[in-house]
Enzyme design. Sequence first.
Site, PDB file in Angstrom:
ATOM      1  CB  VAL A   1      40.264  40.754  39.453  1.00  0.00           C
ATOM      2  CG1 VAL A   1      40.746  39.514  38.706  1.00  0.00           C
ATOM      3  CG2 VAL A   1      39.406  40.335  40.647  1.00  0.00           C
TER       4      VAL A   1
ATOM      5  CD  GLU B   1      39.181  26.574  36.784  1.00  0.00           C
ATOM      6  OE1 GLU B   1      38.364  26.412  37.707  1.00  0.00           O
ATOM      7  OE2 GLU B   1      39.370  25.746  35.881  1.00  0.00           O
TER       8      GLU B   1
ATOM      9  N   GLY C   1      39.168  36.968  46.498  1.00  0.00           N
ATOM     10  CA  GLY C   1      40.373  37.697  46.866  1.00  0.00           C
ATOM     11  C   GLY C   1      41.187  38.065  45.645  1.00  0.00           C
TER      12      GLY C   1
ATOM     13  CD  GLU D   1      32.862  44.691  46.163  1.00  0.00           C
ATOM     14  OE1 GLU D   1      33.101  45.915  46.246  1.00  0.00           O
ATOM     15  OE2 GLU D   1      33.663  43.878  45.670  1.00  0.00           O
TER      16      GLU D   1
ATOM     17  CE  LYS E   1      31.280  33.284  42.585  1.00  0.00           C
ATOM     18  NZ  LYS E   1      31.844  33.496  43.940  1.00  0.00           N
TER      19      LYS E   1
ATOM     20  N   GLY F   1      37.086  31.397  42.621  1.00  0.00           N
ATOM     21  CA  GLY F   1      38.327  32.155  42.760  1.00  0.00           C
ATOM     22  C   GLY F   1      39.533  31.337  42.338  1.00  0.00           C
TER      23      GLY F   1
ATOM     24  CE  LYS G   1      31.513  35.872  40.602  1.00  0.00           C
ATOM     25  NZ  LYS G   1      32.061  37.242  40.641  1.00  0.00           N
TER      26      LYS G   1
ATOM     27  CG  ASP H   1      28.977  35.969  43.769  1.00  0.00           C
ATOM     28  OD1 ASP H   1      29.626  36.543  42.884  1.00  0.00           O
ATOM     29  OD2 ASP H   1      29.434  35.022  44.441  1.00  0.00           O
TER      30      ASP H   1
ATOM     31  CB  VAL I   1      32.977  28.965  39.391  1.00  0.00           C
ATOM     32  CG1 VAL I   1      32.393  28.138  40.536  1.00  0.00           C
ATOM     33  CG2 VAL I   1      31.879  29.381  38.426  1.00  0.00           C
TER      34      VAL I   1
END
Length: 353
Positions: free
Chosen positions: A11, A126, A301, A187, A202, A131, A102, A198, A129
């Site tokens: 990212v 933003e 992504g 992963e 969120k 993407g 997150k 995860d 949660v």
Amino acid sequence: MKIAILGHGVVGSGTAEVFLKNKKSIEAGLGKEVALKYVLEIRDAGEFPDCAYSDCFVKDFNLILDDPEVTVVAELIGGIEPAYSFVKALLLKGKSVVTSNKELVAKKGAELLAIAREKNAAFLFEASVGGGIPIIRPLNQCLAADSINEIAGILNGTTNFILTKMFRDGMGFDEALKLAQEYGYAERDPSDDVNGIDACRKICILASIIFGKRVNPDNALVLAEGISKLNREDIAFCESKGGTAKLIARAVKRGDKVEVSVCPTFVSNDSQLAGVSDVYNAILVRGEATGDVVFYGKGAGKYPTASAVVNDIANALKNSGASSTLIWDEEEQVLSEVTFAEKFGNIRVFDNL
């Protein structure tokens, strides 16, 4: 106006690329020039030989913290430490911070938002949660006047891909997970995804925003179940009822309490969530005035997430010196046990989903 990025992983590198690619349009919107000044990374810049901004790489966080030119920092390290210590120090200095982290937002968000408000800085997340799906800003601004009593959705692309392969293509869990890893959707250690952790973080962020008090993902009343135990009997049950199974994250207001859950859930084929497949996410917001509103798109992504980060960077630059209006109380939301209309094996059935 100068920015910095903490972390140059998937990212982080995507954020730098998207920022530089859209630099001129960001400057046009701001009416000012902007520049990437630092990228904090423990690896040497030489490990990125084709990187156009290798001269920005530094290993000392204090260079960023103490530089008055840097007004906005993107934290893209992940996890709690050192991310929490870095973000808190930056906010206390009056620098705005944006993040996709997150876990940090779910566990420390109330404290960090309070510091940001006190220091007239912004703490924006933003990308934490959904993407690239805009959900947090619409909840905070566009839907703020409505009374929202429920939010539910598919918040993890990895598990949705696996479930799509299991239901549509007849794969077993292990085979579908292996394929997700081969495609880069999962992963090497997929436990946070497949165990519902995860998605739990969120939904706790979204519930905190909607209901105004911190929803702690570590609270024993927050139900978090994953998909690794799903079997042929579970699939047959869903098909017999005219639907499918999705890993649904859900928060529902019950009087003065809130039910929060993440679990494999029966979804009727008539539901807007049933057709959401592969790595896509969908979030259903149920308000008294608006009724059902659904947000849909790629929930993960490199570039969708980076796009959300860069949008937050642009907003923080535009509103430099002003506090974010988003905030929730550090006092924990009162939770209740999760109730189901029906249970079958590993599948949970809710009323009116």
